[in-house]
Design a protein around this motif. Structure first.
Motif, short mmCIF file in Angstrom:
data_model
loop_
_atom_site.label_atom_id
_atom_site.label_comp_id
_atom_site.label_asym_id
_atom_site.label_seq_id
_atom_site.Cartn_x
_atom_site.Cartn_y
_atom_site.Cartn_z
N HIS A 1 0.83 -1.21 0.00
CA HIS A 1 0.00 0.00 0.00
C HIS A 1 0.86 1.26 0.00
O HIS A 1 0.38 2.33 -0.37
CB HIS A 1 -0.96 0.01 1.21
N VAL A 2 2.14 1.12 0.40
CA VAL A 2 3.05 2.28 0.39
C VAL A 2 3.57 2.52 -1.03
O VAL A 2 3.61 3.65 -1.51
CB VAL A 2 4.24 2.05 1.35
N VAL A 3 3.93 1.44 -1.74
CA VAL A 3 4.50 1.58 -3.09
C VAL A 3 3.43 2.05 -4.07
O VAL A 3 3.66 2.93 -4.89
CB VAL A 3 5.07 0.24 -3.60
N ARG A 4 2.24 1.41 -4.00
CA ARG A 4 1.21 1.71 -4.99
C ARG A 4 -0.16 1.78 -4.34
O ARG A 4 -0.85 0.76 -4.23
CB ARG A 4 1.21 0.71 -6.15
N PRO A 5 -0.53 2.98 -3.89
CA PRO A 5 -1.87 3.14 -3.33
C PRO A 5 -2.91 2.61 -4.32
O PRO A 5 -2.83 2.90 -5.51
CB PRO A 5 -1.98 4.66 -3.17
N ALA A 6 -3.85 1.79 -3.83
CA ALA A 6 -4.75 1.08 -4.75
C ALA A 6 -6.18 1.08 -4.23
O ALA A 6 -6.44 1.14 -3.03
CB ALA A 6 -4.27 -0.36 -4.91
N GLU A 7 -7.11 0.95 -5.18
CA GLU A 7 -8.52 0.83 -4.82
C GLU A 7 -8.78 -0.57 -4.23
O GLU A 7 -9.47 -0.70 -3.24
CB GLU A 7 -9.35 1.07 -6.09
N PHE A 8 -8.24 -1.60 -4.86
CA PHE A 8 -8.34 -2.97 -4.36
C PHE A 8 -6.93 -3.51 -4.14
O PHE A 8 -6.06 -3.29 -4.97
CB PHE A 8 -9.04 -3.88 -5.38
#
Ligand SMILES: Cc1cc2nc3c(=O)[nH]c(=O)nc-3n(C[C@H](O)[C@H](O)[C@H](O)COP(=O)(O)O)c2cc1C
Length: 495
Positions: A349-356
């Motif tokens: 979640h730190v590298v690539r904030p994502a919806e899922f």
């Protein structure tokens, strides 16, 4: 089967969470207001013209501020050459109009590869990788006119702890070691797992310089000495507990990267040398409880093996050392710094904030905008530390329709010089040309950060040991069938 039912089945999303989608903005103003409600400041601009303005990188001028981030396709041949899908990706990236194409992680040695299909720059592959770069340039020329103001570079990597052949550690990390798997046994490495010796690291310096020579031979514009995402050189930045010349002081921890950059600059003065570096590592998370929300792993304070991270609180940024590294590298003539953060295996979640979340992840423990804001603050800190070096910001894809508005604001207010698009390039490789021609991204191609690409990348049950990755929802004809094949094999296990 619908995406929702797929994700529910893979235990990643509870029904409540499926209903509570994060991305709800219909305008840049709503995005700014959403950020304010979370106590964040994400400025946007309606004037996107700065994205189409030229800038200087080293002694070269690039025609716009848009960067295709390094996006590994895991689709090379077993001996490290580009495969059909690799070539297709760079053809599309070239056509797409971004002024900087930062080609993906390419190993400097066979045992440095992260997976059996990762590109490997070696004597037997350099011609094929050179052709891939040339195809990218040709495709850019055909769709966008000239290539005089285009840069195509290669990210040179040693996967270190995440080498698929065998974990190769620069330092023991009390939180990361129990999560690091020896793939020959499927078991976590033990406390007595041997570290790379100082001689091993000296040899790796030579391998980096050899790879840079090959890159110069095949006419790439720049090489990236990769120091992010906790691969080897990123881990070295955090090797405070390592004894000897490569550990302890910041001077020692940067010895390898400084030696490599210095040697390449001396020997190959026409090759631009750049780096993608972590300005914050954070520490590992794991999903917990029925809803599988990410919770930070047990750890002792003070933290000693997380770079750019406060020793007293893993959530606090500590940009002093990353800024010092940027300053050291600027003195060595680094031409561009691409700022990233986190570890794709232990805190995605730190590298690539994502919806899922991806299948080996957990439900985000924070609103994705918090992650975007973290990436923006880190890039700003580095750009302020080295105003003379163009800095590329990361972590934009979750902003979806309003990526250009946030990027334009960040460039206009001096937070960064260029912005990079990662996942968004797989769904919309021609994002830059669309912006130049129509003033906006094509809504039908905007990545919604559902993590299909990471899920494909994490699927190892394939005759070649690795599924290729791309964008099944938006590049359906090519990746739809692959997703169908991979989906039943998703393991949910981290590598
Ligand atoms: C499928 C995939 C492949 C990636 N490959 C690389 C890579 O080769 N090198 C690298 O530094 N980062 C890599 N990344 C990280 C991206 O470059 C980028 O930092 C991340 O996706 C966040 O940016 P975004 O929000 O624009 O996607 C990869 C990410 C994904 C999802």
């Amino acid at each position: 089967m619908s995406l929702w039912s797929e994700l529910s089945r893979s235990r990643l999303l509870s029904r409540t969470q499926l209903m509570a989608r994060y991305y709800k903005y219909r305008s840049p103003e709503e995005l700014e207001a959403g950020a304010r409600a979370l106590g964040l400041d994400i400025p946007t601009s309606q004037d996107l013209s700065v994205l189409l303005s030229p800038c200087q990188v080293g002694d070269r001028t690039v025609k716009n501020r848009m960067v295709v981030q390094p996006m590994e396709g895991c689709d090379g041949t077993l001996d490290g050459a580009p495969g059909e899908l690799t070539i297709r990706r760079y053809q599309r990236f070239g056509d797409g109009g971004a002024a900087v194409i930062w080609a993906e992680a390419t190993a400097i040695a066979e045992n440095a590869r992260m997976n059996p299909r990762q590109l490997w720059l070696a004597e037997h592959t350099q011609r094929a990788i050179g052709e891939m770069i040339e195809i990218c340039r040709r495709s850019h020329r055909a769709a966008n006119g000239s290539t005089g103001d285009l840069l195509v570079g290669l990210q040179l990597t040693h996967s270190g702890r995440y080498s698929h052949v065998r974990p190769q550690l620069a330092v023991h990390d009390p939180v990361l070691d129990p999560l690091t798997i020896d793939r020959s046994t499927g078991q976590p490495i033990g406390k007595d797992w041997p570290l790379l010796s100082d001689d091993d690291l000296k040899r790796i310096e030579d391998e980096y310089v050899d790879a840079a020579r090959r890159a110069a031979t095949i006419d790439v514009d720049f090489v990236d000495i990769k120091q992010c995402h906790r691969y080897l050189l990123s881990e070295l930045l955090a090797a405070r507990n390592r004894p000897g010349p490569y550990g302890g002081s910041l001077e020692n921890r940067t010895r390898l990267v400084r030696n490599v950059i210095g040697r390449i600059r001396d020997e190959l003065p026409d090759l631009l040398v750049v780096t993608r570096m972590n300005a914050y590592d954070g520490i590992p998370y794991q999903g917990q409880g029925e809803d599988f929300v990410g919770a930070v792993c047990d750890h002792d304070l003070p933290l000693s093996t997380a770079f750019g991270t406060s020793p007293h609180d893993h959530l606090d940024l500590a940009p002093e050392e990353p800024c010092q590294v940027a300053t050291m590298l600027a003195e060595l003539g680094i031409a561009m710094i691409n700022v990233s953060a986190g570890n794709p295996y232990s805190n995605p979640h730190v590298v690539r904030p994502a919806e899922f979340p991806p299948v080996d992840g957990y439900h985000a423990p924070e609103h994705p905008l918090v992650g975007v804001d973290r990436q923006f603050r880190l890039a700003r800190a580095i750009q302020q530390a080295v105003p003379e070096v163009p800095v590329v910001g990361s972590g934009y894809s979750w902003l979806q329709d309003f990526v250009p508005h946030a990027a334009a604001a960040n460039i206009t207010n001096g937070s960064v010089t260029l912005f990079g698009l990662g996942r968004g390039t797989l769904s919309h490789p021609d994002f830059a040309r669309a912006l130049a021609e129509t003033g906006q991204f094509n809504r039908k191609q905007i990545c919604r950060t559902f993590s299909y690409c990471t899920n494909l990348m994490r699927t190892k049950d394939h005759p070649l040991g690795q599924f290729p990755t791309g964008c099944p929802p938006f590049d359906k004809q090519t990746y739809g069938p692959l997703w169908k094949e991979a989906e039943p094999k998703l393991t949910g296990k981290s590598e």
